[in-house]
Design a protein around this motif. Structure first.
Motif, PDB file in Angstrom:
ATOM      1  N   PHE A 227       0.899  -1.310   0.106  1.00 32.68           N
ATOM      2  CA  PHE A 227      -0.050   0.219  -0.097  1.00 32.68           C
ATOM      3  C   PHE A 227       0.726   1.137  -0.069  1.00 32.68           C
ATOM      4  O   PHE A 227       0.401   2.293   0.418  1.00 32.68           O
ATOM      5  CB  PHE A 227      -0.969  -0.152   0.922  1.00 32.68           C
ATOM      6  CG  PHE A 227      -1.717  -1.683   1.092  1.00 32.68           C
ATOM      7  CD1 PHE A 227      -2.181  -1.846   0.335  1.00 32.68           C
ATOM      8  CD2 PHE A 227      -1.310  -2.015   2.753  1.00 32.68           C
ATOM      9  CE1 PHE A 227      -3.359  -3.146   0.325  1.00 32.68           C
ATOM     10  CE2 PHE A 227      -2.214  -3.595   2.718  1.00 32.68           C
ATOM     11  CZ  PHE A 227      -3.000  -3.837   1.735  1.00 32.68           C
ATOM     12  N   ALA A 228       2.440   1.427  -0.860  1.00 32.97           N
ATOM     13  CA  ALA A 228       3.040   2.399  -0.921  1.00 32.97           C
ATOM     14  C   ALA A 228       2.494   3.822  -1.054  1.00 32.97           C
ATOM     15  O   ALA A 228       3.263   4.842  -0.353  1.00 32.97           O
ATOM     16  CB  ALA A 228       3.973   2.201  -2.158  1.00 32.97           C
ATOM     17  N   ASP A 229       1.206   3.912  -1.477  1.00 35.02           N
ATOM     18  CA  ASP A 229       1.050   5.104  -1.851  1.00 35.02           C
ATOM     19  C   ASP A 229      -0.329   6.050  -0.885  1.00 35.02           C
ATOM     20  O   ASP A 229      -0.314   6.691  -0.965  1.00 35.02           O
ATOM     21  CB  ASP A 229       0.473   5.565  -3.492  1.00 35.02           C
ATOM     22  CG  ASP A 229      -1.270   4.550  -3.791  1.00 35.02           C
ATOM     23  OD1 ASP A 229      -0.947   3.401  -2.992  1.00 35.02           O
ATOM     24  OD2 ASP A 229      -1.562   4.779  -4.889  1.00 35.02           O
ATOM     25  N   GLY A 230      -0.454   4.455   0.100  1.00 33.79           N
ATOM     26  CA  GLY A 230      -1.601   5.299   1.117  1.00 33.79           C
ATOM     27  C   GLY A 230      -0.994   5.501   2.365  1.00 33.79           C
ATOM     28  O   GLY A 230       0.334   5.623   2.695  1.00 33.79           O
ATOM     29  N   THR A 231      -1.498   7.043   2.414  1.00 29.10           N
ATOM     30  CA  THR A 231      -0.987   7.284   3.818  1.00 29.10           C
ATOM     31  C   THR A 231      -2.211   7.370   5.135  1.00 29.10           C
ATOM     32  O   THR A 231      -3.431   6.975   4.757  1.00 29.10           O
ATOM     33  CB  THR A 231      -1.072   9.216   3.690  1.00 29.10           C
ATOM     34  OG1 THR A 231      -2.227  10.098   2.814  1.00 29.10           O
ATOM     35  CG2 THR A 231       0.157   9.716   2.857  1.00 29.10           C
ATOM     36  N   LEU A 232      -1.999   7.343   6.623  1.00 31.57           N
ATOM     37  CA  LEU A 232      -2.916   7.268   7.639  1.00 31.57           C
ATOM     38  C   LEU A 232      -1.864   7.524   8.369  1.00 31.57           C
ATOM     39  O   LEU A 232      -1.125   7.822   8.567  1.00 31.57           O
ATOM     40  CB  LEU A 232      -3.204   5.525   7.263  1.00 31.57           C
ATOM     41  CG  LEU A 232      -2.422   4.055   8.015  1.00 31.57           C
ATOM     42  CD1 LEU A 232      -3.257   3.287   7.699  1.00 31.57           C
ATOM     43  CD2 LEU A 232      -0.250   3.978   6.721  1.00 31.57           C
ATOM     44  N   ASN A 233      -2.869   7.375   9.603  1.00 34.29           N
ATOM     45  CA  ASN A 233      -2.237   7.041  10.789  1.00 34.29           C
ATOM     46  C   ASN A 233      -2.261   6.245  11.482  1.00 34.29           C
ATOM     47  O   ASN A 233      -3.706   5.806  11.998  1.00 34.29           O
ATOM     48  CB  ASN A 233      -2.117   8.678  11.544  1.00 34.29           C
ATOM     49  CG  ASN A 233      -1.679   8.685  12.967  1.00 34.29           C
ATOM     50  OD1 ASN A 233      -2.126   8.072  13.850  1.00 34.29           O
ATOM     51  ND2 ASN A 233      -0.648   9.719  13.073  1.00 34.29           N
ATOM     52  N   ALA A 234      -1.765   4.963  12.521  1.00 31.14           N
ATOM     53  CA  ALA A 234      -2.128   4.126  13.629  1.00 31.14           C
ATOM     54  C   ALA A 234      -2.796   4.525  14.592  1.00 31.14           C
ATOM     55  O   ALA A 234      -3.756   3.868  14.946  1.00 31.14           O
ATOM     56  CB  ALA A 234      -1.055   3.608  13.748  1.00 31.14           C
ATOM     57  N   SER A 235      -2.937   5.422  14.934  1.00 36.01           N
ATOM     58  CA  SER A 235      -3.446   6.458  16.613  1.00 36.01           C
ATOM     59  C   SER A 235      -5.351   5.921  15.909  1.00 36.01           C
ATOM     60  O   SER A 235      -5.448   6.549  16.604  1.00 36.01           O
ATOM     61  CB  SER A 235      -2.884   7.526  17.338  1.00 36.01           C
ATOM     62  OG  SER A 235      -3.446   8.435  17.014  1.00 36.01           O
ATOM     63  N   VAL A 236      -5.265   7.547  14.882  1.00 35.50           N
ATOM     64  CA  VAL A 236      -6.457   7.480  14.667  1.00 35.50           C
ATOM     65  C   VAL A 236      -6.839   6.498  14.040  1.00 35.50           C
ATOM     66  O   VAL A 236      -8.073   6.176  14.360  1.00 35.50           O
ATOM     67  CB  VAL A 236      -6.283   8.456  12.977  1.00 35.50           C
ATOM     68  CG1 VAL A 236      -7.576   8.835  12.233  1.00 35.50           C
ATOM     69  CG2 VAL A 236      -5.441   9.554  13.077  1.00 35.50           C
ATOM     70  N   ASN A 237      -6.530   5.122  13.211  1.00 37.10           N
ATOM     71  CA  ASN A 237      -7.131   4.515  13.639  1.00 37.10           C
ATOM     72  C   ASN A 237      -7.717   3.690  14.767  1.00 37.10           C
ATOM     73  O   ASN A 237      -8.394   2.806  14.762  1.00 37.10           O
ATOM     74  CB  ASN A 237      -6.608   3.229  12.674  1.00 37.10           C
ATOM     75  CG  ASN A 237      -6.626   3.419  11.207  1.00 37.10           C
ATOM     76  OD1 ASN A 237      -7.583   2.970  10.544  1.00 37.10           O
ATOM     77  ND2 ASN A 237      -5.691   4.540  10.495  1.00 37.10           N
ATOM     78  N   CYS A 238      -6.577   3.409  15.906  1.00 37.83           N
ATOM     79  CA  CYS A 238      -6.866   2.531  17.173  1.00 37.83           C
ATOM     80  C   CYS A 238      -8.260   3.651  18.066  1.00 37.83           C
ATOM     81  O   CYS A 238      -9.099   3.119  19.097  1.00 37.83           O
ATOM     82  CB  CYS A 238      -5.281   2.174  18.081  1.00 37.83           C
ATOM     83  SG  CYS A 238      -5.057   0.732  17.363  1.00 37.83           S
ATOM     84  N   LEU A 239      -8.478   4.959  17.745  1.00 35.91           N
ATOM     85  CA  LEU A 239      -8.683   5.907  18.507  1.00 35.91           C
ATOM     86  C   LEU A 239      -9.594   6.683  18.060  1.00 35.91           C
ATOM     87  O   LEU A 239     -11.058   6.420  17.781  1.00 35.91           O
ATOM     88  CB  LEU A 239      -8.109   6.458  19.504  1.00 35.91           C
ATOM     89  CG  LEU A 239      -6.782   5.927  20.431  1.00 35.91           C
ATOM     90  CD1 LEU A 239      -5.932   6.774  21.130  1.00 35.91           C
ATOM     91  CD2 LEU A 239      -7.722   5.227  21.263  1.00 35.91           C
TER      92      LEU A 239
END
Length: 659
Positions: free
Chosen positions: A73-85
Motif C-alpha cells: 500500500f505504498a502510495d497510501g497514507t494513514l495514522n495508526a493512532s487515528v485507526n485505534c482511537l
C-alpha cells in the motif's frame, strides 16, 4: 494419537461467525487468483487519509539475486493512532476501550475511547515538546500499566517509532536496545509489580543510562506506579504525570506513509546483538486488525484478553493494535496467573466478562498443576474463543484448555506466527476450520505456506520439512533496523525466493500443519528425525511431569542424541532417585526406543522469556558444557534460573548416565 481427534465446527458457531467455511473459501480463492484486488478490498477496514491504489510490490529475490524489497500500500497514507482511537469517537467514544486490572482486586481502571484519546494526545504533545518528531525512536521500559499503551499510541500519533522493552530486561539488555535504536527519549517507571514483588525499574534504567554514557537519551519520563521514592537527575528526568496533566488535550495526527516505520521489536540471537525487527504502519496495522477479527471472531462489545507482555509482538498485535483498531475492549493485566492465590486468571475472566482469551501453552500447563477445584469454581461462561500462542501446544494441554476452561463449547485456536510475521499465519478460523489438538491447522487467506526439503525442493501432499512462506503478506517485517544485509541473510538465503521461518513442520493428509519446533530442534538420531515437540508431548503423558524441553546434542555414534530438561511435579529435589531412568523409558514406550533420551535432567524451572517461550539454545549450551558462551540472555523472565540449571546439570554428571 491427537491427529485422529477432530473437533468439528459446531453448527451454532458456524451460523453466528463473521467468517464461515463458505466465506473463508471465497477469501482463499480471491487472495490466490486476484491478490491485488483482494488486498485493496481488505485495506478498506482501515481509515486512510489517502487510500492506496497499489497493494503489494517487491519480492524475496531468488537464486543469484539477493534483492529483498517488500512494500504494501505504498502510495497510501494513514495514522495508526487515528485507526485505534479517533475513528471510533463518534460512534462509540463513551464505550470502554481499555480495562486495566492490577495484581490486587481493587486495582482496576476503565478508560473509554475518549479517555484514551485524551491521554494519548497529551503525551504526544509532551513528546513533541521534548524534541521528538517524525521518525525518531522512543524507548519504553514499563510494566503492564495504562501508560504503556498510551506511550505506544502517542508515538504513532506523531510519527515516532516506539521501541518497547519488557520490564524483565537487565540494564545491559536495555542499554543495548537503546544504543542500537538511537532512541531520543526513554519512558520508564519508579517500580514494577510482579507476583507481590517490587521490580526497581528506575534503578535499572539508571544503570543502563550510565552504561550508555554520552549515547544515552537526553530525556527520561518517569511514571509513578508504586509511588516509591527514586532518584531524579535534574534536567534529564521528568515526572510523567505532571507533564501529561499540563499538556494540551488535542494533538493533530501526523500523516504517515503506509511504509513509514511504526515499531522496532528486538528478538534474541544466539550470538551477537539482538535483532531489531522493523514493522511499518499500513501493512502491519491491517494484518493485526484482520487476523484479530477473523481468528477471534470479534464482535462489537467484545472484551479481549491477550496475556502477553507489551514487550513482545503478541502484546503489540493483540493487546493494542488489533483489538483497538477493531473498536474492541482490550484487557491489560499486571500480574501473574496465581497471585495472590491460585485461580487469579479465572477470577479476572469472570469479573470483566472476557469473551476472547489468548495465552501461551507454558501458562496453560502451569495452570493444569492447580487443584481442579480452582478452575471448577469459576463460571467462565463469558468465554467464546480460546487461543494458544508462543510454541506448539501438546494435546494434553489442548484438551484440558478445551474441556476445563472452555467447557467443551469454545474453539481452541492454536496459532503459528512469529515476531517477523506481524500476526497469525497458520491458525484455525473458528467458524470455518475443524481443530485437531496440537495442530496449527491451515494458513490464512493470502498466506502460501510450503514445506521444503533440505535441498529446497517443495514437498507436496503429506510431508515433513522446513516451513517457508512463498510470497509476501502485509504484516511482514520489512527489515532489521540498521542491518538489511542481516535481514536478507537470516530469512531469505537458506531457500532463495522463499521466506524461511526457521521452523520445521509436518503436513498431514488433510493439509493440516503440525509445527515440530525450530529446525535445529528437529533432531536426527541415527537417521531418525525426531521433533522436540513430539518428545515433549510424550513426557507430558507421565503423571510426574509438569513440563519439559528436549534438545539435540552432538553424539559421536548417533550424530545427535536427545537430552531432556524436565520439570517434575512436587519439585526436582523431592523426586525419586530412579525417576530419570523411568522417564526415559516412558518416552521410549510412547514413541519407540529410538526416541528415549540419553540424558534426563530434573530441574525446578526452564529458561523462559516473559512471553513464555523456552530458550532451548541456553539448554543446548548447558548440556554441551558451553555455559560460558550463552549469548544474549536479556530476554529471560528469571535470569537466576541459569544457576539452578547449571547446578542440576552438575548433579547429573556426577550421577552418571540416565538409567
Amino acid at each position: 494419537m491427537s491427529e485422529e481427534l477432530i473437533f468439528h465446527v459446531k453448527p451454532h458457531i458456524a451460523a453466528s461467525a463473521s467468517v464461515n467455511a463458505k466465506s473463508l473459501a471465497l477469501m482463499n480463492n480471491h487472495a490466490s487468483l486476484d491478490p491485488d484486488p483482494f488486498w485493496l478490498e481488505q485495506a478498506r477496514r482501515l481509515d486512510w487519509m489517502r487510500f492506496p491504489t497499489i497493494a503489494g510490490s517487491g519480492g524475496f529475490g531468488g537464486p543469484g539475486d539477493e534483492t529483498v524489497e517488500i512494500s504494501w500500500f505504498a502510495d497510501g497514507t494513514l495514522n495508526a493512532s487515528v485507526n485505534c482511537l479517533d475513528r471510533h469517537l463518534a460512534s462509540r467514544g463513551d464505550e470502554t476501550a481499555l480495562i486495566w486490572q492490577g495484581e490486587i482486586e481493587a486495582q482496576t481502571a476503565r478508560l473509554s475511547f475518549h479517555d484514551l484519546h485524551d491521554k494519548v494526545c497529551r503525551l504526544a504533545n509532551v513528546l513533541k515538546a521534548h524534541g521528538v518528531g517524525r521518525g525518531d525512536r522512543v524507548a519504553t521500559y514499563l510494566p503492564m500499566v495504562v501508560e504503556s499503551v498510551v506511550a505506544m499510541l502517542a508515538c504513532a500519533r506523531i510519527g515516532a517509532v516506539h521501541v518497547v522493552m519488557f520490564a524483565g530486561f537487565s540494564p545491559s539488555g536495555v542499554a543495548s536496545r537503546i544504543r542500537d535504536s538511537a532512541a531520543r527519549l526513554l519512558i520508564t517507571a519508579d517500580e514494577g509489580r510482579r507476583g507481590g514483588k517490587r521490580i526497581p525499574l528506575k534503578t535499572m534504567a539508571d544503570a543502563a543510562l550510565d552504561e550508555l554514557g554520552d549515547a544515552a537519551p537526553p530525556h527520561v519520563l518517569v511514571v509513578s506506579v508504586t509511588g516509591a521514592a527514586v532518584p531524579m537527575k535534574q534536567g534529564r528526568d521528568h515526572d510523567f504525570a505532571t507533564l501529561v496533566e499540563a499538556a494540551a488535550p488535542d494533538c493533530a495526527p501526523e500523516e504517515m506513509g503506509a511504509e513509514d516505520p511504526l515499531l522496532i521489536l528486538y528478538t534474541s540471537g544466539s550470538t551477537g546483538a539482538p535483532k531489531g525487527v522493523l514493522h511499518t504502519t499500513g501493512g502491519y496495522l491491517l494484518w493485526a486488525s484482520l487476523t484479530h477479527e477473523m481468528v477471534f471472531d470479534h464482535r462489537p462489545g467484545d472484551v479481549f484478553w491477550c496475556t502477553a507482555d507489551l514487550g513482545w509482538v503478541t502484546g503489540h498485535s493483540y493487546v493494542v493494535y488489533g483489538p483497538l483498531a477493531n473498536g474492541g475492549t482490550t484487557l491489560v493485566f499486571e500480574g501473574t496467573p496465581s497471585f495472590p492465590s491460585p485461580g487469579r486468571w479465572w477470577q479476572v475472566i469472570d469479573k470483566h466478562a472476557v469473551n476472547g482469551f489468548y495465552t501461551a501453552p507454558t501458562a496453560i500447563r502451569a495452570l493444569m498443576r492447580d487443584d481442579p477445584a480452582v478452575v471448577d469454581a469459576a463460571r467462565l461462561d463469558s468465554l467464546r474463543v480460546l487461543g494458544s500462542v508462543g510454541e506448539p501446544i501438546n494435546a494434553e494441554a489442548w484438551l484440558w484448555f478445551y474441556e476445563k476452561v472452555g467447557h467443551a463449547r469454545c474453539p481452541v485456536i492454536d496459532s503459528w506466527w512469529q515476531t517477523e510475521t506481524g500476526g497469525m499465519m497458520i491458525v484455525p478460523v473458528p467458524g470455518a476450520v475443524a481443530q485437531k489438538p496440537g495442530s496449527a491447522t491451515l494458513p490464512l487467506p493470502g498466506v502460501r505456506a510450503v514445506l521444503v526439503d533440505e535441498k529446497g525442493q517443495v514437498l507436496d501432499g503429506a510431508a515433513e520439512g522446513h516451513l517457508c512462506i512463498d510470497g509476501s503478506w502485509p504484516g511482514q517485517a520489512r527489515t532489521l533496523w540498521g542491518d538489511h544485509g542481516r535481514f536478507v541473510q537470516t530469512y531469505f538465503t537458506t531457500y532463495p525466493g522463499l521466506y524461511f521461518s526457521g521452523d520445521g513442520a509436518r503436513r498431514d493428509a488433510d493439509g493440516y500443519f503440525w509445527i515440530t519446533g525450530r529446525v535445529d530442534d528437529v533432531i536426527n538420531v541415527s537417521g531418525h528425525r525426531i521433533g522436540s515437540a513430539e518428545v515433549e508431548s510424550a513426557f507430558a503423558t507421565h503423571a510426574a511431569v509438569s513440563e519439559s524441553a528436549v534438545i539435540g546434542v552432538p553424539d559421536d555414534l548417533k550424530g545427535q542424541s536427545l537430552a531432556a530438561f524436565v520439570v517434575v511435579r512436587g519439585g526436582a529435589a523431592a523426586a525419586p532417585q530412579d525417576l530419570r531412568g523411568e522417564l526415559a523409558a516412558h518416552v521410549g514406550r510412547q514413541l519407540g526406543r529410538y526416541a528415549a533420551p540419553d540424558l534426563v535432567v530434573l530441574v525446578s524451572d526452564l529458561p523462559k522469556t516473559r512471553s513464555g517461550k523456552v530458550m532451548r539454545r541456553i539448554l543446548r549450551k548447558i548440556a554441551t558444557g558451553e555455559h560460558e558462551q550463552l549469548g544474549d540472555v536479556s530476554t529471560l523472565a528469571d535470569p537466576s534460573v541459569i544457576d539452578s540449571l547449571l547446578e542440576s546439570m552438575a548433579g547429573v554428571r556426577n550421577a552418571g548416565p540416565t538409567g
